[in-house]
Motif scaffolding. Sequence first.
Motif, PDB file in Angstrom:
ATOM      1  N   PHE A 209      -1.221  -3.599  -3.730  1.00 20.34           N
ATOM      2  CA  PHE A 209      -2.207  -3.348  -2.698  1.00 20.34           C
ATOM      3  C   PHE A 209      -3.118  -4.556  -2.523  1.00 20.34           C
ATOM      4  CE2 PHE A 209      -0.813   0.817  -3.921  1.00 20.34           C
ATOM      5  CZ  PHE A 209      -0.840   1.548  -2.751  1.00 20.34           C
ATOM      6  N   LEU A 210      -3.420  -5.233  -3.629  1.00 21.55           N
ATOM      7  CA  LEU A 210      -4.254  -6.420  -3.570  1.00 21.55           C
ATOM      8  C   LEU A 210      -3.609  -7.486  -2.701  1.00 21.55           C
ATOM      9  CD1 LEU A 210      -6.817  -7.833  -4.764  1.00 21.55           C
ATOM     10  CD2 LEU A 210      -5.293  -8.760  -6.517  1.00 21.55           C
ATOM     11  N   PHE A 211      -2.309  -7.710  -2.893  1.00 14.49           N
ATOM     12  CA  PHE A 211      -1.586  -8.706  -2.103  1.00 14.49           C
ATOM     13  C   PHE A 211      -1.597  -8.327  -0.627  1.00 14.49           C
ATOM     14  CE2 PHE A 211       2.307 -10.303  -0.122  1.00 14.49           C
ATOM     15  CZ  PHE A 211       2.176 -11.659  -0.367  1.00 14.49           C
ATOM     16  N   LEU A 212      -1.404  -7.048  -0.346  1.00 15.75           N
ATOM     17  CA  LEU A 212      -1.430  -6.574   1.039  1.00 15.75           C
ATOM     18  C   LEU A 212      -2.798  -6.819   1.666  1.00 15.75           C
ATOM     19  CD1 LEU A 212      -0.125  -4.994   3.396  1.00 15.75           C
ATOM     20  CD2 LEU A 212      -0.948  -2.903   2.300  1.00 15.75           C
ATOM     21  N   ALA A 213      -3.866  -6.483   0.946  1.00 21.08           N
ATOM     22  CA  ALA A 213      -5.223  -6.679   1.463  1.00 21.08           C
ATOM     23  C   ALA A 213      -5.499  -8.155   1.718  1.00 21.08           C
ATOM     24  CB  ALA A 213      -6.244  -6.109   0.480  1.00 21.08           C
ATOM     25  N   PHE A 214      -5.072  -9.015   0.788  1.00 18.43           N
ATOM     26  CA  PHE A 214      -5.229 -10.457   0.976  1.00 18.43           C
ATOM     27  C   PHE A 214      -4.495 -10.919   2.227  1.00 18.43           C
ATOM     28  CE2 PHE A 214      -6.328 -11.372  -3.623  1.00 18.43           C
ATOM     29  CZ  PHE A 214      -7.558 -11.920  -3.317  1.00 18.43           C
ATOM     30  N   SER A 215      -3.255 -10.454   2.400  1.00 17.84           N
ATOM     31  CA  SER A 215      -2.430 -10.892   3.525  1.00 17.84           C
ATOM     32  C   SER A 215      -3.066 -10.522   4.855  1.00 17.84           C
ATOM     33  CB  SER A 215      -1.032 -10.276   3.423  1.00 17.84           C
ATOM     34  OG  SER A 215      -0.365 -10.704   2.257  1.00 17.84           O
ATOM     35  N   ILE A 216      -3.565  -9.279   4.940  1.00 20.65           N
ATOM     36  CA  ILE A 216      -4.190  -8.836   6.179  1.00 20.65           C
ATOM     37  C   ILE A 216      -5.455  -9.638   6.468  1.00 20.65           C
ATOM     38  CG2 ILE A 216      -5.414  -6.885   7.247  1.00 20.65           C
ATOM     39  CD1 ILE A 216      -3.323  -5.075   5.901  1.00 20.65           C
ATOM     40  N   ARG A 217      -6.254  -9.869   5.434  1.00 16.22           N
ATOM     41  CA  ARG A 217      -7.480 -10.644   5.642  1.00 16.22           C
ATOM     42  C   ARG A 217      -7.161 -12.065   6.108  1.00 16.22           C
ATOM     43  NH1 ARG A 217     -11.395 -14.006   4.167  1.00 16.22           N
ATOM     44  NH2 ARG A 217     -13.531 -13.229   4.347  1.00 16.22           N
ATOM     45  N   GLU A 218      -6.177 -12.690   5.486  1.00 12.47           N
ATOM     46  CA  GLU A 218      -5.830 -14.054   5.853  1.00 12.47           C
ATOM     47  C   GLU A 218      -5.267 -14.119   7.278  1.00 12.47           C
ATOM     48  OE1 GLU A 218      -6.544 -16.902   4.183  1.00 12.47           O
ATOM     49  OE2 GLU A 218      -7.706 -15.436   3.042  1.00 12.47           O
ATOM     50  N   ASN A 219      -4.497 -13.094   7.659  1.00 13.78           N
ATOM     51  CA  ASN A 219      -3.947 -13.060   9.029  1.00 13.78           C
ATOM     52  C   ASN A 219      -5.058 -12.937  10.068  1.00 13.78           C
ATOM     53  OD1 ASN A 219      -1.313 -13.353   8.210  1.00 13.78           O
ATOM     54  ND2 ASN A 219      -0.891 -11.158   8.154  1.00 13.78           N
ATOM     55  N   ILE A 220      -6.041 -12.071   9.786  1.00  8.70           N
ATOM     56  CA  ILE A 220      -7.153 -11.900  10.721  1.00  8.70           C
ATOM     57  C   ILE A 220      -7.985 -13.178  10.779  1.00  8.70           C
ATOM     58  CG2 ILE A 220      -9.317 -10.649  11.128  1.00  8.70           C
ATOM     59  CD1 ILE A 220      -7.926  -8.142  10.069  1.00  8.70           C
ATOM     60  N   HIS A 221      -8.241 -13.779   9.625  1.00 12.50           N
ATOM     61  CA  HIS A 221      -9.009 -15.022   9.596  1.00 12.50           C
ATOM     62  C   HIS A 221      -8.290 -16.128  10.360  1.00 12.50           C
ATOM     63  CE1 HIS A 221     -10.653 -18.780   7.927  1.00 12.50           C
ATOM     64  NE2 HIS A 221     -11.771 -18.093   7.843  1.00 12.50           N
ATOM     65  N   SER A 222      -6.982 -16.205  10.189  1.00 17.04           N
ATOM     66  CA  SER A 222      -6.197 -17.212  10.889  1.00 17.04           C
ATOM     67  C   SER A 222      -6.254 -16.997  12.401  1.00 17.04           C
ATOM     68  CB  SER A 222      -4.744 -17.174  10.411  1.00 17.04           C
ATOM     69  OG  SER A 222      -3.933 -18.070  11.139  1.00 17.04           O
ATOM     70  N   LEU A 223      -6.173 -15.727  12.797  1.00 18.55           N
ATOM     71  CA  LEU A 223      -6.234 -15.411  14.230  1.00 18.55           C
ATOM     72  C   LEU A 223      -7.583 -15.800  14.817  1.00 18.55           C
ATOM     73  CD1 LEU A 223      -4.975 -14.144  16.739  1.00 18.55           C
ATOM     74  CD2 LEU A 223      -5.794 -11.920  15.926  1.00 18.55           C
ATOM     75  N   ILE A 224      -8.646 -15.508  14.089  1.00 26.98           N
ATOM     76  CA  ILE A 224      -9.980 -15.869  14.550  1.00 26.98           C
ATOM     77  C   ILE A 224     -10.087 -17.383  14.731  1.00 26.98           C
ATOM     78  CG2 ILE A 224     -12.408 -15.983  13.862  1.00 26.98           C
ATOM     79  CD1 ILE A 224     -12.059 -13.241  12.580  1.00 26.98           C
ATOM     80  N   SER A 225      -9.550 -18.115  13.785  1.00 25.17           N
ATOM     81  CA  SER A 225      -9.606 -19.577  13.868  1.00 25.17           C
ATOM     82  C   SER A 225      -8.800 -20.100  15.048  1.00 25.17           C
ATOM     83  CB  SER A 225      -9.080 -20.184  12.566  1.00 25.17           C
ATOM     84  OG  SER A 225      -9.855 -19.787  11.463  1.00 25.17           O
ATOM     85  N   GLN A 226      -7.636 -19.488  15.287  1.00 24.68           N
ATOM     86  CA  GLN A 226      -6.759 -19.967  16.353  1.00 24.68           C
ATOM     87  C   GLN A 226      -7.374 -19.797  17.739  1.00 24.68           C
ATOM     88  OE1 GLN A 226      -2.918 -18.128  16.015  1.00 24.68           O
ATOM     89  NE2 GLN A 226      -2.673 -18.741  13.880  1.00 24.68           N
ATOM     90  N   ILE A 227      -8.060 -18.691  17.949  1.00 23.69           N
ATOM     91  CA  ILE A 227      -8.642 -18.475  19.273  1.00 23.69           C
ATOM     92  C   ILE A 227     -10.104 -18.887  19.329  1.00 23.69           C
ATOM     93  CG2 ILE A 227      -7.014 -16.706  19.963  1.00 23.69           C
ATOM     94  CD1 ILE A 227      -8.828 -14.583  19.119  1.00 23.69           C
ATOM     95  N   LYS A 228     -10.511 -19.647  18.308  1.00 21.90           N
ATOM     96  CA  LYS A 228     -11.815 -20.317  18.301  1.00 21.90           C
ATOM     97  C   LYS A 228     -12.973 -19.337  18.428  1.00 21.90           C
ATOM     98  CE  LYS A 228      -9.838 -24.550  20.175  1.00 21.90           C
ATOM     99  NZ  LYS A 228      -9.877 -25.571  21.236  1.00 21.90           N
ATOM    100  N   PHE A 229     -12.914 -18.269  17.593  1.00 22.79           N
ATOM    101  CA  PHE A 229     -14.061 -17.373  17.557  1.00 22.79           C
ATOM    102  C   PHE A 229     -15.219 -18.024  16.806  1.00 22.79           C
ATOM    103  CE2 PHE A 229     -11.460 -13.205  17.844  1.00 22.79           C
ATOM    104  CZ  PHE A 229     -11.227 -13.483  19.170  1.00 22.79           C
ATOM    105  N   CYS A 230     -14.893 -18.711  15.703  1.00 22.90           N
ATOM    106  CA  CYS A 230     -15.941 -19.298  14.870  1.00 22.90           C
ATOM    107  C   CYS A 230     -16.484 -20.574  15.503  1.00 22.90           C
ATOM    108  CB  CYS A 230     -15.399 -19.589  13.467  1.00 22.90           C
ATOM    109  SG  CYS A 230     -14.898 -18.102  12.584  1.00 22.90           S
ATOM    110  N   LYS A 231     -17.746 -20.778  15.383  1.00 22.48           N
ATOM    111  CA  LYS A 231     -18.346 -22.010  15.912  1.00 22.48           C
ATOM    112  C   LYS A 231     -18.745 -22.915  14.752  1.00 22.48           C
ATOM    113  CE  LYS A 231     -20.163 -19.880  20.107  1.00 22.48           C
ATOM    114  NZ  LYS A 231     -21.363 -19.594  20.910  1.00 22.48           N
TER     115      LYS A 231
END
Length: 231
Positions: A209-231
């Motif tokens: 479950f830990l690996f799954l939670a990490f994977s989902i978090r990293e995918n969401i973080h990557s998506l945020i970075s790709q569409i330039k949500f973070c400034k």
Amino acid sequence: MAKYKSTGKLELESSAVEFIEHLTRKKNHVSLFYAAVDLRFQVEPKDSETRIVTVNILGNLISGTYKTVTATFTVGEDMTASCLTYTFEFEKIRYNIEDAKIVESLLTYIRFSDVNYNRKVKHNSIDTGYPAEECFEDFVNVFKDDHEVEMSGVDWQKRTFTISVPSMMENFKTVKVTITVIPKNKGSRVKWTIEVEKNDQVTQEPDSFLFLAFSIRENIHSLISQIKFCK
């Protein structure tokens, strides 16, 4: 009314004594895999003499099936060993829920917190500098065009939706992630909860479950970075 215990040991990456201090820094904690109303962990102040921490497990998953569910974590006598001994105590009312879900949820939360507390990583949210309305719209547009996921429950007023994703691990039948975007200062906070359905007659270790939670978090973080949500 049936009462029984489940015991074991959990290895940590950090010092067990230091992690106990970290765990008891606040009273209320939320499961990785359920909303706070369904499953949450209430931590009692630690006992300095016995090095024992008691956690009351509460929520809708508990109230209809159990009278009480508690977990205790104890730092071992060997202070050099980074290990916690745990005991779950169940007092049941009826028998229509898997006790493993509760054990797995708390142990996964402990493990995730253990490996991240020095990095100050939150387990189910990421802050962005992007306005909530635009942030949510971009999320919806990205997943709407993604043929590998199924999106449902889009609520523009509450800025929330759910995606069903292919199993990230062979032991899970389904993985659903509900994403909510809320305003924070001039930006927004992206929050999510995870719902999983295991394959029949398969018991995952907490690290699965830990690996799954990490994977989902990293995918969401990557998506945020790709569409330039973070400034």
